[in-house]
Design a protein around this motif. Structure first.
Motif, mmCIF file in Angstrom:
data_model
loop_
_atom_site.group_PDB
_atom_site.id
_atom_site.type_symbol
_atom_site.label_atom_id
_atom_site.label_comp_id
_atom_site.label_asym_id
_atom_site.label_seq_id
_atom_site.Cartn_x
_atom_site.Cartn_y
_atom_site.Cartn_z
ATOM 1 N N ASP A 114 0.839 -1.208 0.000
ATOM 2 C CA ASP A 114 0.000 0.000 0.000
ATOM 3 C C ASP A 114 0.871 1.254 0.000
ATOM 4 O O ASP A 114 0.568 2.233 -0.690
ATOM 5 N N ARG A 115 1.960 1.198 0.760
ATOM 6 C CA ARG A 115 2.835 2.369 0.838
ATOM 7 C C ARG A 115 3.531 2.605 -0.503
ATOM 8 O O ARG A 115 3.666 3.743 -0.957
ATOM 9 N N ARG A 116 3.967 1.527 -1.157
ATOM 10 C CA ARG A 116 4.598 1.679 -2.470
ATOM 11 C C ARG A 116 3.588 2.187 -3.498
ATOM 12 O O ARG A 116 3.905 3.047 -4.333
ATOM 13 N N GLN A 117 2.365 1.644 -3.435
ATOM 14 C CA GLN A 117 1.325 2.077 -4.357
ATOM 15 C C GLN A 117 1.012 3.563 -4.178
ATOM 16 O O GLN A 117 0.765 4.283 -5.145
ATOM 17 N N LEU A 118 1.048 4.022 -2.932
ATOM 18 C CA LEU A 118 0.803 5.441 -2.663
ATOM 19 C C LEU A 118 1.823 6.309 -3.388
ATOM 20 O O LEU A 118 1.470 7.307 -4.022
ATOM 21 N N LEU A 119 3.096 5.928 -3.321
ATOM 22 C CA LEU A 119 4.111 6.732 -3.999
ATOM 23 C C LEU A 119 3.911 6.689 -5.513
ATOM 24 O O LEU A 119 4.025 7.724 -6.191
ATOM 25 N N ALA A 136 10.888 -15.311 -2.266
ATOM 26 C CA ALA A 136 11.995 -14.362 -2.339
ATOM 27 C C ALA A 136 12.093 -13.913 -3.787
ATOM 28 O O ALA A 136 12.314 -14.728 -4.689
ATOM 29 N N ARG A 137 11.891 -12.621 -4.025
ATOM 30 C CA ARG A 137 11.854 -12.107 -5.400
ATOM 31 C C ARG A 137 12.131 -10.604 -5.396
ATOM 32 O O ARG A 137 11.990 -9.942 -4.361
ATOM 33 N N PRO A 138 12.508 -10.037 -6.551
ATOM 34 C CA PRO A 138 12.762 -8.594 -6.621
ATOM 35 C C PRO A 138 11.498 -7.791 -6.330
ATOM 36 O O PRO A 138 10.377 -8.252 -6.550
ATOM 37 N N VAL A 139 11.692 -6.563 -5.861
ATOM 38 C CA VAL A 139 10.560 -5.732 -5.444
ATOM 39 C C VAL A 139 9.596 -5.456 -6.601
ATOM 40 O O VAL A 139 8.372 -5.453 -6.406
ATOM 41 N N LEU A 140 10.111 -5.252 -7.817
ATOM 42 C CA LEU A 140 9.215 -4.974 -8.935
ATOM 43 C C LEU A 140 8.438 -6.213 -9.356
ATOM 44 O O LEU A 140 7.280 -6.116 -9.766
ATOM 45 N N MET A 194 11.136 8.689 -9.785
ATOM 46 C CA MET A 194 11.098 8.307 -8.377
ATOM 47 C C MET A 194 12.400 7.677 -7.931
ATOM 48 O O MET A 194 13.214 7.238 -8.736
ATOM 49 N N TYR A 195 12.552 7.630 -6.603
ATOM 50 C CA TYR A 195 13.750 7.092 -5.969
ATOM 51 C C TYR A 195 13.295 6.012 -4.995
ATOM 52 O O TYR A 195 12.518 6.279 -4.071
ATOM 53 N N ALA A 196 13.763 4.781 -5.238
ATOM 54 C CA ALA A 196 13.280 3.651 -4.449
ATOM 55 C C ALA A 196 14.334 2.568 -4.391
ATOM 56 O O ALA A 196 15.277 2.535 -5.188
ATOM 57 N N SER A 197 14.164 1.641 -3.446
ATOM 58 C CA SER A 197 15.038 0.467 -3.348
ATOM 59 C C SER A 197 14.225 -0.689 -2.799
ATOM 60 O O SER A 197 13.044 -0.534 -2.464
ATOM 61 N N SER A 198 14.851 -1.851 -2.682
ATOM 62 C CA SER A 198 14.166 -3.008 -2.103
ATOM 63 C C SER A 198 13.810 -2.755 -0.641
ATOM 64 O O SER A 198 12.808 -3.256 -0.144
ATOM 65 N N GLU A 199 14.647 -1.999 0.069
ATOM 66 C CA GLU A 199 14.411 -1.755 1.488
ATOM 67 C C GLU A 199 13.229 -0.840 1.725
ATOM 68 O O GLU A 199 12.497 -0.985 2.706
ATOM 69 N N CYS A 200 13.043 0.137 0.817
ATOM 70 C CA CYS A 200 12.035 1.172 1.065
ATOM 71 C C CYS A 200 11.877 2.016 -0.198
ATOM 72 O O CYS A 200 12.824 2.176 -0.967
ATOM 73 N N TYR A 201 10.670 2.551 -0.412
ATOM 74 C CA TYR A 201 10.468 3.574 -1.438
ATOM 75 C C TYR A 201 10.637 4.925 -0.745
ATOM 76 O O TYR A 201 10.027 5.180 0.292
ATOM 77 N N VAL A 254 18.688 16.221 -11.761
ATOM 78 C CA VAL A 254 17.627 15.474 -11.082
ATOM 79 C C VAL A 254 17.823 15.529 -9.574
ATOM 80 O O VAL A 254 18.898 15.236 -9.054
ATOM 81 N N SER A 255 16.759 15.904 -8.874
ATOM 82 C CA SER A 255 16.746 15.871 -7.409
ATOM 83 C C SER A 255 15.452 15.200 -6.963
ATOM 84 O O SER A 255 14.377 15.500 -7.495
ATOM 85 N N TYR A 256 15.583 14.321 -5.995
ATOM 86 C CA TYR A 256 14.421 13.605 -5.474
ATOM 87 C C TYR A 256 14.027 14.205 -4.131
ATOM 88 O O TYR A 256 14.873 14.441 -3.265
ATOM 89 N N THR A 257 12.735 14.442 -3.971
ATOM 90 C CA THR A 257 12.202 14.937 -2.697
ATOM 91 C C THR A 257 11.788 13.739 -1.846
ATOM 92 O O THR A 257 10.970 12.920 -2.274
ATOM 93 N N ILE A 258 12.369 13.628 -0.666
ATOM 94 C CA ILE A 258 12.022 12.538 0.241
ATOM 95 C C ILE A 258 10.616 12.771 0.784
ATOM 96 O O ILE A 258 10.292 13.867 1.269
ATOM 97 N N MET A 259 9.770 11.736 0.689
ATOM 98 C CA MET A 259 8.425 11.812 1.259
ATOM 99 C C MET A 259 8.489 11.307 2.704
ATOM 100 O O MET A 259 8.752 10.131 2.956
ATOM 101 N N PRO A 260 8.258 12.181 3.683
ATOM 102 C CA PRO A 260 8.534 11.833 5.082
ATOM 103 C C PRO A 260 7.585 10.802 5.682
ATOM 104 O O PRO A 260 7.834 10.315 6.787
ATOM 105 N N ASN A 261 6.533 10.441 4.969
ATOM 106 C CA ASN A 261 5.605 9.417 5.470
ATOM 107 C C ASN A 261 6.048 8.001 5.137
ATOM 108 O O ASN A 261 5.458 7.032 5.624
ATOM 109 N N MET A 262 7.084 7.828 4.313
ATOM 110 C CA MET A 262 7.444 6.495 3.823
ATOM 111 C C MET A 262 8.215 5.667 4.848
ATOM 112 O O MET A 262 8.124 4.445 4.874
#
Length: 600
Positions: A126-131, A169-173, A334-341, A355-363
């Motif tokens: 749900d959190r990834r979908q939100l981003l 066990a699989r990649p996040v995408l 967007m800026y994301a990894s397996s650990e967290c979006y 390119v600059s990514y804005t960190i979303m503080p709710n993630m």
């Protein structure tokens, strides 16, 4: 764009009511970044208070920052690996997270040569979908009319396996594409793909790419944007078209489907797409038969931009993308990894270098470890030095440290970021690099120690010829598609009548590949996103010339070390001018998804 202008942008109003709500959410989160962060940490600590991990630090129910910072250490994957292994082996007690671990996300980073296993919980989807839901509302401010056409995106799933305890066990995408969030996503006129779900979800990479390309060709006039996750993936699609356009043209001319597409669900799906179109087939044959410059805009003439990641290691592909697209804008969204979006780019049509990514503080809860740019990858690893999200300094570099809902606490991600500014009170970052990564072509990440081990293993094959590797360096060659690793070797041959043959040096290439991590080998074997490793043998004395050159440019003779990776053009030209022979892997290294090592 001014810091608080998403809703009153000079670019125009939000495209629709849904976009307005999304932009409002971004504004609320970034205006109140510190309060949001405080709340996120309290939520994480409250829900996970009774986990084995947090109980071990005697928080006693505390959820405030001060207690958290004084008691919880900063950790790496290796610190957590014994606990993660217990979860992988079937321990269902609340070790890291109070919520059950739903699966493991396999990171492109590795530990002891194997992919890292990142535990995750269901609500993270749900959190990834939100981003994801925030990306198009921002893009629609910059590019109008995206609801009038489609996106040609080359998206793929990768192999998955199960841990001894039965968790996937699989990649996040792969996890996301196989989820209902993706498969049953509601219709959105601003986010329609030419590729049906069946083509994306086909596990066979050839059949998946072929059918996605075929659908994209049939809908060439509808395509408004072309993309893949990484720049390397989009270039791989162009290379695929170069190799397969003749068969694609046959299918389009006759309204049939290549017999190599054998997946029943794919054939059923494509039956609704494939139709005879001789004029389209003739057009493709004409465009693909000769010059490939600007091929993207020639075949998909209404393309407004490329949607690909071209930051970090992917920046090396920008010139090739410009050649094939005629210099179309490249959007890094967007800026994301397996650990967290982590966050998103609020100015997606900027130049790649900006390119600059804005960190979303709710993630997640974010902290930052100050990093000295000239410290050879080291950071001052004291948790007391960690800085909060809103207290960062513009121009400074930091390593990202995260605390997540899924049970990572003060975890060092390994990304080095430079603060470029703020959107409201949320910092914006330029992605500098992954810490300690030497070579990268696709999702692979090879560090210096791993490269050293691969050279040592391969050089054992030279012993019977009384030959050794005197010096070596490397670079990631992206002029070929797919790109490949190039290793320069200077050899000491002690008996010229018994020097190693070309065949032996080819075997050295393969021995190096066998020594590299499982992500590299998967890219080689299953994904075909990396080409055969190449060894270029240089004349004796070449590395002395390299040192002389470095000293002539101001390097200290006392502190000079041979660079294990080179990117500076004059140095590469010097090395290439001294090459006496070139050698390639003649076969694929071993890789089998079913034989990943999960220690019990």
């Amino acid at each position: 764009m001014a810091v608080d202008s998403l809703l009153s942008s000079p670019l125009g109003p939000p495209a629709c009511e849904k976009d307005a709500k999304a932009l409002q959410f971004i504004e609320e989160m970034t205006r109140n970044a510190d309060a949001v962060q405080e709340n996120v940490l309290a939520q994480i600590l409250t829900r996970n208070a009774n986990t084995e991990y947090l109980r071990g630090f005697n928080l006693d129910g505390a959820t405030d920052r001060e207690t958290f910072k004084s008691k919880i250490p900063m950790v790496t994957y290796e610190d957590l690996q014994p606990l993660i292994q217990r979860i992988a082996n079937g321990d269902r007690s609340p070790i890291l997270s109070a919520h059950p671990v739903s699966e493991f996300l396999t990171s492109s980073g590795t530990s002891a040569g194997e992919r890292k296993l990142m535990p995750t919980i269901k609500e993270e989807l749900d959190r990834r979908q939100l981003l994801y839901s925030l990306l198009m509302p921002v893009m629609n401010l910059y590019v109008k009319g995206l609801d009038k056409g489609k996106g040609l995106y080359f998206l793929f799933i990768k192999s998955e396996t199960k841990t001894p305890g039965g968790l996937l066990a699989r990649p996040v995408l792969t996890s996301y594409y196989k989820s209902d969030h993706f498969k049953t996503r509601p219709y959105d006129p601003y986010n329609v793909y030419t590729s049906p779900n069946e083509t994306i979800l086909c596990p066979d990479s050839f059949q998946s790419m072929y059918t996605q390309m075929l659908c994209g060709l049939y809908e060439r006039e509808q395509v408004l944007r072309v993309g893949a996750v990484f720049a390397s993936g989009l270039l791989r699609a162009i290379r695929f078209l170069q190799l397969n356009w003749q068969q694609l043209a046959v299918d389009i001319r006759t309204g049939s489907l290549n017999p190599k597409v054998t997946d029943p669900s794919l054939r059923e799906c494509l039956a609704r797409v494939v139709r005879p179109d001789p004029s389209l087939a003739e057009f493709i044959a004409r465009e693909c038969g000769d010059n490939w410059e600007r091929i993207i805009t020639r075949i998909w003439p209404n393309t407004k931009y490329l949607d690909v990641i071209v930051t970090g290691a992917m920046a090396q592909y920008i010139p090739t993308l410009d050649y094939y697209s005629g210099g179309l804008p490249k959007a890094c969204t967007m800026y994301a990894s397996s650990e967290c979006y982590f966050g998103l780019n609020l100015n997606p049509m900027c130049k790649p270098s900006e390119v600059s990514y804005t960190i979303m503080p709710n993630m997640a809860y974010f902290e930052f470890l100050p990093h000295e740019p000239n410290s050879n990858g080291s950071t001052h690893n004291s948790p007391s030095k960690l800085v909060d999200l809103v207290d960062l300094e513009i121009g400074k570099e930091y390593e990202l440290v995260i605390t997540t809902y899924a049970g990572l606490y003060r975890y060092q991600v390994g990304d080095i970021l430079r603060v470029t500014g703020f959107h409201n009170s949320a910092p914006q970052f330029h992605f500098v690099r992954r810490k300690n990564v030497l070579l990268s072509i696709d999702s692979d990440k090879t560090d210096e120690a791993e490269l050293q081990g691969a050279v040592e293993n391969a050089s054992r094959l030279l012993r019977e010829f009384n030959t050794s590797v005197v010096e070596y360096t490397s670079y990631a060659d992206t002029q070929t598609i797919p790109g490949h690793y190039v290793i320069y070797w200077e050899l000491l041959v002690k008996d010229s009548t018994n020097s190693p043959s070309d065949h032996v040096l080819d075997q050295c290439c393969l021995a190096m590949e066998e020594s590299l991590n499982s992500v590299y080998r998967q890219c080689r074997v299953a994904d075909h996103s990396i080409g055969p490793l190449e060894i270029r043998v240089v004349k004796n004395g070449t590395f002395e010339e390299l040192m002389d050159y470095a000293i002539s440019r101001g390097a200290s003779i006392n502190q000079y070390k041979v660079p294990r990776c080179v990117t500076f053009t004059p140095i590469m030209e010097l090395l290439d001018s001294r090459v006496v022979s070139t050698h390639f892997s003649q076969s694929l290294p071993h890789w089998n998804p079913e034989q990943r090592r999960y220690k019990k």
